[in-house]
Design a protein around this motif. Sequence first.
Motif, PDB file in Angstrom:
ATOM      1  N   ALA A   1       0.849  -1.193   0.000  1.00  0.00           N
ATOM      2  CA  ALA A   1       0.000   0.000   0.000  1.00  0.00           C
ATOM      3  C   ALA A   1       0.881   1.239   0.000  1.00  0.00           C
ATOM      4  CB  ALA A   1      -0.917   0.011   1.212  1.00  0.00           C
ATOM      5  N   GLU A   2       0.382   2.297  -0.634  1.00  0.00           N
ATOM      6  CA  GLU A   2       1.075   3.576  -0.642  1.00  0.00           C
ATOM      7  C   GLU A   2       0.045   4.691  -0.681  1.00  0.00           C
ATOM      8  OE1 GLU A   2       3.423   4.035  -4.113  1.00  0.00           O
ATOM      9  OE2 GLU A   2       1.784   3.711  -5.507  1.00  0.00           O
ATOM     10  N   PRO A   3       0.402   5.898  -0.231  1.00  0.00           N
ATOM     11  CA  PRO A   3      -0.542   7.005  -0.298  1.00  0.00           C
ATOM     12  C   PRO A   3      -0.961   7.271  -1.740  1.00  0.00           C
ATOM     13  CG  PRO A   3       1.299   7.554   1.132  1.00  0.00           C
ATOM     14  CD  PRO A   3       1.661   6.287   0.439  1.00  0.00           C
ATOM     15  N   CYS A   4      -2.211   7.574  -1.898  1.00  0.00           N
ATOM     16  CA  CYS A   4      -2.739   7.866  -3.237  1.00  0.00           C
ATOM     17  C   CYS A   4      -2.069   9.125  -3.782  1.00  0.00           C
ATOM     18  CB  CYS A   4      -4.251   8.055  -3.174  1.00  0.00           C
ATOM     19  SG  CYS A   4      -5.001   8.519  -4.746  1.00  0.00           S
ATOM     20  N   ARG A   5      -1.510   9.017  -4.991  1.00  0.00           N
ATOM     21  CA  ARG A   5      -0.818  10.156  -5.578  1.00  0.00           C
ATOM     22  C   ARG A   5      -1.794  11.196  -6.122  1.00  0.00           C
ATOM     23  NH1 ARG A   5       4.098   7.133  -8.924  1.00  0.00           N
ATOM     24  NH2 ARG A   5       5.005   6.047  -7.105  1.00  0.00           N
ATOM     25  N   GLU A   6      -2.995  10.775  -6.393  1.00  0.00           N
ATOM     26  CA  GLU A   6      -3.985  11.698  -6.943  1.00  0.00           C
ATOM     27  C   GLU A   6      -4.428  12.724  -5.898  1.00  0.00           C
ATOM     28  OE1 GLU A   6      -6.437  13.261  -9.969  1.00  0.00           O
ATOM     29  OE2 GLU A   6      -4.880  11.716 -10.074  1.00  0.00           O
ATOM     30  N   CYS A   7      -4.678  12.247  -4.687  1.00  0.00           N
ATOM     31  CA  CYS A   7      -5.180  13.137  -3.617  1.00  0.00           C
ATOM     32  C   CYS A   7      -4.157  13.350  -2.519  1.00  0.00           C
ATOM     33  CB  CYS A   7      -6.467  12.571  -3.021  1.00  0.00           C
ATOM     34  SG  CYS A   7      -6.234  10.975  -2.170  1.00  0.00           S
ATOM     35  N   GLN A   8      -2.925  12.822  -2.698  1.00  0.00           N
ATOM     36  CA  GLN A   8      -1.849  12.961  -1.705  1.00  0.00           C
ATOM     37  C   GLN A   8      -2.213  12.325  -0.373  1.00  0.00           C
ATOM     38  OE1 GLN A   8       1.072  14.250  -2.818  1.00  0.00           O
ATOM     39  NE2 GLN A   8       0.003  14.414  -4.777  1.00  0.00           N
ATOM     40  N   GLY A   9      -3.012  11.264  -0.421  1.00  0.00           N
ATOM     41  CA  GLY A   9      -3.357  10.531   0.784  1.00  0.00           C
ATOM     42  C   GLY A   9      -4.478  11.116   1.608  1.00  0.00           C
ATOM     43  N   VAL A  10      -5.121  12.186   1.106  1.00  0.00           N
ATOM     44  CA  VAL A  10      -6.194  12.831   1.865  1.00  0.00           C
ATOM     45  C   VAL A  10      -7.522  12.118   1.665  1.00  0.00           C
ATOM     46  CG1 VAL A  10      -7.474  14.981   2.195  1.00  0.00           C
ATOM     47  CG2 VAL A  10      -5.029  15.046   1.761  1.00  0.00           C
ATOM     48  N   GLY A  11      -7.766  11.601   0.468  1.00  0.00           N
ATOM     49  CA  GLY A  11      -9.027  10.933   0.168  1.00  0.00           C
ATOM     50  C   GLY A  11     -10.010  11.800  -0.588  1.00  0.00           C
ATOM     51  N   THR A  12      -9.739  13.094  -0.638  1.00  0.00           N
ATOM     52  CA  THR A  12     -10.608  14.023  -1.364  1.00  0.00           C
ATOM     53  C   THR A  12      -9.757  14.949  -2.228  1.00  0.00           C
ATOM     54  OG1 THR A  12     -10.596  15.583   0.484  1.00  0.00           O
ATOM     55  CG2 THR A  12     -12.422  13.995   0.401  1.00  0.00           C
ATOM     56  N   ILE A  13     -10.398  15.530  -3.234  1.00  0.00           N
ATOM     57  CA  ILE A  13      -9.726  16.457  -4.137  1.00  0.00           C
ATOM     58  C   ILE A  13     -10.467  17.785  -4.136  1.00  0.00           C
ATOM     59  CG2 ILE A  13      -9.119  16.914  -6.544  1.00  0.00           C
ATOM     60  CD1 ILE A  13      -8.798  13.934  -6.943  1.00  0.00           C
ATOM     61  N   VAL A  14      -9.711  18.862  -3.949  1.00  0.00           N
ATOM     62  CA  VAL A  14     -10.289  20.207  -3.970  1.00  0.00           C
ATOM     63  C   VAL A  14     -10.097  20.785  -5.365  1.00  0.00           C
ATOM     64  CG1 VAL A  14     -10.187  22.518  -2.997  1.00  0.00           C
ATOM     65  CG2 VAL A  14      -9.826  20.537  -1.519  1.00  0.00           C
ATOM     66  N   GLU A  15     -11.196  20.990  -6.077  1.00  0.00           N
ATOM     67  CA  GLU A  15     -11.105  21.518  -7.445  1.00  0.00           C
ATOM     68  C   GLU A  15     -11.056  23.035  -7.456  1.00  0.00           C
ATOM     69  OE1 GLU A  15     -14.494  19.642  -9.274  1.00  0.00           O
ATOM     70  OE2 GLU A  15     -13.243  18.006 -10.051  1.00  0.00           O
ATOM     71  N   GLU A  16     -11.850  23.681  -6.608  1.00  0.00           N
ATOM     72  CA  GLU A  16     -11.844  25.143  -6.497  1.00  0.00           C
ATOM     73  C   GLU A  16     -11.329  25.500  -5.113  1.00  0.00           C
ATOM     74  OE1 GLU A  16     -15.108  27.443  -8.294  1.00  0.00           O
ATOM     75  OE2 GLU A  16     -16.146  25.513  -8.507  1.00  0.00           O
ATOM     76  N   LYS A  17     -10.089  25.961  -5.071  1.00  0.00           N
ATOM     77  CA  LYS A  17      -9.427  26.192  -3.795  1.00  0.00           C
ATOM     78  C   LYS A  17      -9.924  27.464  -3.113  1.00  0.00           C
ATOM     79  CE  LYS A  17      -5.197  23.762  -5.077  1.00  0.00           C
ATOM     80  NZ  LYS A  17      -3.725  23.850  -5.207  1.00  0.00           N
ATOM     81  N   CYS A  18      -9.904  27.420  -1.785  1.00  0.00           N
ATOM     82  CA  CYS A  18     -10.288  28.581  -0.972  1.00  0.00           C
ATOM     83  C   CYS A  18      -9.290  29.714  -1.232  1.00  0.00           C
ATOM     84  CB  CYS A  18     -10.288  28.197   0.505  1.00  0.00           C
ATOM     85  SG  CYS A  18     -10.452  29.584   1.647  1.00  0.00           S
ATOM     86  N   PRO A  19      -9.758  30.915  -1.505  1.00  0.00           N
ATOM     87  CA  PRO A  19      -8.832  32.024  -1.787  1.00  0.00           C
ATOM     88  C   PRO A  19      -8.026  32.462  -0.569  1.00  0.00           C
ATOM     89  CG  PRO A  19     -11.083  32.829  -1.638  1.00  0.00           C
ATOM     90  CD  PRO A  19     -11.182  31.332  -1.598  1.00  0.00           C
ATOM     91  N   GLU A  20      -8.498  32.127   0.628  1.00  0.00           N
ATOM     92  CA  GLU A  20      -7.804  32.570   1.838  1.00  0.00           C
ATOM     93  C   GLU A  20      -6.629  31.646   2.175  1.00  0.00           C
ATOM     94  OE1 GLU A  20      -6.879  34.833   5.189  1.00  0.00           O
ATOM     95  OE2 GLU A  20      -8.237  35.270   3.523  1.00  0.00           O
ATOM     96  N   CYS A  21      -6.856  30.347   2.185  1.00  0.00           N
ATOM     97  CA  CYS A  21      -5.815  29.397   2.576  1.00  0.00           C
ATOM     98  C   CYS A  21      -5.207  28.671   1.386  1.00  0.00           C
ATOM     99  CB  CYS A  21      -6.370  28.373   3.563  1.00  0.00           C
ATOM    100  SG  CYS A  21      -7.642  27.292   2.866  1.00  0.00           S
ATOM    101  N   ARG A  22      -5.714  28.943   0.174  1.00  0.00           N
ATOM    102  CA  ARG A  22      -5.209  28.338  -1.064  1.00  0.00           C
ATOM    103  C   ARG A  22      -5.295  26.816  -1.039  1.00  0.00           C
ATOM    104  NH1 ARG A  22       0.194  32.078  -2.246  1.00  0.00           N
ATOM    105  NH2 ARG A  22      -0.911  34.083  -2.256  1.00  0.00           N
ATOM    106  N   GLY A  23      -6.360  26.334  -0.429  1.00  0.00           N
ATOM    107  CA  GLY A  23      -6.632  24.910  -0.458  1.00  0.00           C
ATOM    108  C   GLY A  23      -6.029  24.105   0.666  1.00  0.00           C
ATOM    109  N   THR A  24      -5.252  24.732   1.540  1.00  0.00           N
ATOM    110  CA  THR A  24      -4.605  23.967   2.612  1.00  0.00           C
ATOM    111  C   THR A  24      -5.545  23.716   3.791  1.00  0.00           C
ATOM    112  OG1 THR A  24      -3.773  25.962   3.707  1.00  0.00           O
ATOM    113  CG2 THR A  24      -2.383  24.963   1.997  1.00  0.00           C
ATOM    114  N   GLY A  25      -6.563  24.548   3.952  1.00  0.00           N
ATOM    115  CA  GLY A  25      -7.480  24.406   5.071  1.00  0.00           C
ATOM    116  C   GLY A  25      -7.003  25.058   6.347  1.00  0.00           C
ATOM    117  N   GLY A  26      -5.785  25.600   6.341  1.00  0.00           N
ATOM    118  CA  GLY A  26      -5.252  26.241   7.538  1.00  0.00           C
ATOM    119  C   GLY A  26      -4.523  27.530   7.211  1.00  0.00           C
TER     120      GLY A  26
END
Length: 395
Positions: A212-237
Amino acid sequence: MSSKDWLEKDFYAALGVGKSASSDEIKKAYRKLARELHPDRNPGNAEAESRFKAVSEAYSVLSDERKRKEYDEMRSLFGSGAFRRNAQAGEGGPGGAPFDVSDLFGGAAGQPGAGGRFGGGFSDLFGSLFNGGAGPTTRARGPVRGRDVEAEVTLDFADAVGGVTLPLTLRAPGVCDVCHGSGAKPGTSPRTCPTCQGAGVVTRDQGAFSFAEPCRECQGVGTIVEEKCPECRGTGGVTKTRTITVRFPAGVADGQRIRLAGRGEPGARGGPAGDLFVLVKVRSDDLFGRSGDDLTLTVPITFAEAVLGTDLRVPTMDGAVTLRVPPGTPSGRILRARGKGIVRRDGRAGDLLVTLEVVVPEQVSGAAREALETFAAETPKAAREHLEARLRRVS
């Protein structure tokens, strides 16, 4: 943090210490780097911020005796790369994609399959081997506890003795207020990763094992952000400035660490926040010192007061007290004022220890000299008789 992270990251190098460094050396190195790399001192410096996070991550492992032991054992056992595949080799060759060591044992324990979850830590790996075949624990894709944060505060001596409540301003990572940690632009939501179906990992069968290895598509998160938040640029923090009120109890000592549960970094995916540890520094006082729960004070007295005795009025932290200096007091004697020290948590108090220092004047008046000469003539020299006897033998 997965075992793969522990294998690939050299936490000792991040702090600039050797593997045999003591806990104090690790703490000293961390504080030095944290001060140099803190975002407040390096605004807009992405490299400094990245190193600050790496240093904090390294300290969170090496400052914990249990975690450090597990980290050292894992690096010693598996750090040579014998259990990792060459990332440059093709899928059909002898290499393949790199994998998590704990995933190797997870597959062997009967847990393979697309979208499966595997153990994520060194202790989980060995726990699964010796727990009767129950299998490894689940990969932490659910709530994750936030990291602990350390801050430093300098108190005046009087505030440390009596206790004080102060506001403390912190700059630390926090959940983005715009997207509430999702990383997605308001009005949109992250979508489930089509490659791993939200599992965060992908598996492949190779011989008798399932890797097993982390998913390269979502970087192991399990979800994909298509339209990123303008404040955090998709990081969530984002890095936030917040002010909290901290109560420092009476008698807090220099170098003491105060733990404030749940006031550290926010957790991920709804997890609990970490803790805040406040390192206390205490300024020295121009009069008082400290020895445990006792306060110390040095008071000069005259030669006449030491010989004849006197009533001595000395200051305390909350007033004054009168002490009796008995006749014939030598320089260096300590008088004790009970209950005038630092109040303990159980309500009892330490003492005030007053050290008497006989002051010898460099110059005296004529009348004072005559009085001293008379005093010297009347004073027996018996105190030096044992020295006189030895001098007579060697002369």
